[in-house]
Design an enzyme around this catalytic site. Structure first.
Site, PDB file in Angstrom:
ATOM      1  N   LYS A  65       7.193  -2.523  -8.387  1.00 51.51           N
ATOM      2  CA  LYS A  65       6.394  -3.590  -7.782  1.00 51.51           C
ATOM      3  C   LYS A  65       5.074  -3.831  -8.517  1.00 51.51           C
ATOM      4  O   LYS A  65       4.609  -4.968  -8.602  1.00 51.51           O
ATOM      5  CB  LYS A  65       6.131  -3.285  -6.305  1.00 51.51           C
ATOM      6  CG  LYS A  65       7.367  -3.358  -5.426  1.00 51.51           C
ATOM      7  CD  LYS A  65       7.017  -3.132  -3.962  1.00 51.51           C
ATOM      8  CE  LYS A  65       8.256  -3.195  -3.079  1.00 51.51           C
ATOM      9  NZ  LYS A  65       7.929  -3.029  -1.649  1.00 51.51           N
TER      10      LYS A  65
ATOM     11  N   GLY B  61       1.545   2.177  -1.172  1.00 48.85           N
ATOM     12  CA  GLY B  61       1.818   0.758  -1.378  1.00 48.85           C
ATOM     13  C   GLY B  61       2.301   0.053  -0.131  1.00 48.85           C
ATOM     14  O   GLY B  61       2.023  -1.136   0.064  1.00 48.85           O
TER      15      GLY B  61
ATOM     16  N   GLU C 295      -1.961 -14.893  -3.005  1.00 49.07           N
ATOM     17  CA  GLU C 295      -3.096 -14.159  -2.468  1.00 49.07           C
ATOM     18  C   GLU C 295      -2.635 -12.867  -1.803  1.00 49.07           C
ATOM     19  O   GLU C 295      -3.272 -11.821  -1.952  1.00 49.07           O
ATOM     20  CB  GLU C 295      -3.863 -15.025  -1.459  1.00 49.07           C
ATOM     21  CG  GLU C 295      -5.171 -14.402  -0.996  1.00 49.07           C
ATOM     22  CD  GLU C 295      -6.166 -14.185  -2.125  1.00 49.07           C
ATOM     23  OE1 GLU C 295      -6.954 -13.209  -2.043  1.00 49.07           O
ATOM     24  OE2 GLU C 295      -6.160 -14.962  -3.101  1.00 49.07           O
TER      25      GLU C 295
ATOM     26  N   LYS D 252      -7.808   7.842  -0.465  1.00 45.54           N
ATOM     27  CA  LYS D 252      -6.844   6.766  -0.699  1.00 45.54           C
ATOM     28  C   LYS D 252      -6.981   5.669   0.357  1.00 45.54           C
ATOM     29  O   LYS D 252      -6.848   4.482   0.053  1.00 45.54           O
ATOM     30  CB  LYS D 252      -5.427   7.329  -0.712  1.00 45.54           C
ATOM     31  CG  LYS D 252      -5.106   8.173  -1.931  1.00 45.54           C
ATOM     32  CD  LYS D 252      -3.648   8.603  -1.925  1.00 45.54           C
ATOM     33  CE  LYS D 252      -3.307   9.399  -3.173  1.00 45.54           C
ATOM     34  NZ  LYS D 252      -1.873   9.817  -3.197  1.00 45.54           N
TER      35      LYS D 252
ATOM     36  N   ASN E  80       6.934  -8.202  -4.813  1.00 45.29           N
ATOM     37  CA  ASN E  80       8.323  -7.856  -4.476  1.00 45.29           C
ATOM     38  C   ASN E  80       9.252  -9.066  -4.556  1.00 45.29           C
ATOM     39  O   ASN E  80      10.441  -8.945  -4.292  1.00 45.29           O
ATOM     40  CB  ASN E  80       8.413  -7.197  -3.098  1.00 45.29           C
ATOM     41  CG  ASN E  80       8.327  -8.195  -1.951  1.00 45.29           C
ATOM     42  OD1 ASN E  80       7.860  -9.328  -2.112  1.00 45.29           O
ATOM     43  ND2 ASN E  80       8.769  -7.782  -0.776  1.00 45.29           N
TER      44      ASN E  80
ATOM     45  N   LYS F   7      20.186  -2.613   0.703  1.00 43.84           N
ATOM     46  CA  LYS F   7      20.884  -3.497   1.641  1.00 43.84           C
ATOM     47  C   LYS F   7      20.695  -4.968   1.276  1.00 43.84           C
ATOM     48  O   LYS F   7      21.273  -5.852   1.918  1.00 43.84           O
ATOM     49  CB  LYS F   7      20.353  -3.270   3.061  1.00 43.84           C
ATOM     50  CG  LYS F   7      20.387  -1.829   3.540  1.00 43.84           C
ATOM     51  CD  LYS F   7      21.800  -1.302   3.656  1.00 43.84           C
ATOM     52  CE  LYS F   7      21.807   0.115   4.222  1.00 43.84           C
ATOM     53  NZ  LYS F   7      23.167   0.702   4.215  1.00 43.84           N
ATOM     54  N   SER F   8      19.879  -5.236   0.266  1.00 43.66           N
ATOM     55  CA  SER F   8      19.522  -6.619  -0.051  1.00 43.66           C
ATOM     56  C   SER F   8      20.718  -7.498  -0.407  1.00 43.66           C
ATOM     57  O   SER F   8      20.777  -8.654   0.043  1.00 43.66           O
ATOM     58  CB  SER F   8      18.489  -6.651  -1.182  1.00 43.66           C
ATOM     59  OG  SER F   8      17.261  -6.091  -0.751  1.00 43.66           O
TER      60      SER F   8
END
Length: 271
Positions: free
Chosen positions: A65, A129, A77, A155, A86, A15-16
């Site tokens: 990414k 992520g 940071e 994880k 991203n 959708k970007s």
């Protein structure tokens, strides 16, 4: 005309381009924005080709990414904490910087929804992520505790090790029995129309059940959360638009209003 893009594989569903075109019109900016399908094993080559053709900056989505993080000359940071980039942009000297706007996008969307994050206790489901990118900004927003639960606890512990004692890691079966005003689903369960396998009692005191995924209809997690008594259920479409707005601000120095763009996106999904 300044040229921007989003890189991913797959990318057809993105959708970007629509979002950033809307932002540009709203902020009276002259730019182009496209979706680029990069080969899984040649993201760096695709990026360099884009730059050689005049690319000014880009968004990066799955599965690139982490590769973007390695490609940047320096990273913010919040990108360091996320271990992922991203958003790409160049400084005045031409150096490539990487940022991660996912977490601040989530925070901004939660605030748009009226959630007071100060001293809030959050149950965050999933340790991929998506979770790694939002823990830091949530803590910066004043959250008192993030209980990070995952099907495989190892994880979750790996992510929690990057933060202070406000982040508690556990498996789904070991989630502490306490009120969670905000429960966030960052698992990939929605891709298969499933929900995380947690006990419904954890949502008894939940004001907002937030699913980072989105669809035309309520997700399985949203429907289940409503059945368990969560007062409000929201999908991640607002986060998508809000993180894009942050990237647009990095590139153009202007903060777009996400509300009208979000309304148009919802109308598109409903068609």
């Amino acid at each position: 005309m300044d040229r921007y893009a989003v890189f991913g594989n797959p990318i057809g569903q993105s959708k970007s381009p629509f979002i950033h075109t809307q932002f540009a019109e709203q902020c009276q900016q002259q730019l182009s924005y496209e979706a680029i399908l990069a080969p899984v094993d040649a993201f760096a080559d695709s990026w360099q080709t884009f730059v050689a053709q005049g690319g000014c900056g880009a968004n990066v989505t799955a599965p690139f990414k982490q590769q973007a993080y390695q490609l940047a000359d320096s990273v913010s940071e919040r990108a360091k904490l996320a271990g992922a980039v991203n958003t790409f942009y160049f400084d005045e000297s031409g150096k490539l910087h990487g940022d991660n706007t996912d977490g601040i996008g989530l925070v901004n969307d939660l605030q748009r929804l009226g959630i007071n994050l100060n001293a809030c206790r959050i149950l965050l489901l999933g340790a991929g992520g998506a979770s790694r990118g939002v823990v830091g900004p949530l803590l910066d927003a004043g959250v008192s505790q993030v209980v990070l639960a995952n099907r495989t606890p190892e994880k979750a512990h790996s992510i929690a090790a990057s933060f202070d004692s406000r982040v508690l890691a556990c498996g789904f079966a070991q989630i502490p029995h306490q009120p969670y005003p905000l429960v966030i689903n960052a698992t990939s369960s929605g891709l298969s129309h499933q929900r995380p396998d947690i006990a419904g009692e954890h949502l008894q005191h939940t004001e907002l059940a937030y699913d980072m995924s989105y669809a035309a209809q309520p997700t399985a997690f949203m429907s289940w959360s409503k059945q368990q008594g969560a007062k409000q259920q929201v999908d991640g479409l607002g986060m998508l638009v809000a993180q894009a707005a942050e990237a647009f601000y990095i590139w153009r120095g202007k903060k777009p209003d996400i509300a009208p763009v979000l309304t148009r996106l919802k109308q598109q999904l409903a068609i």
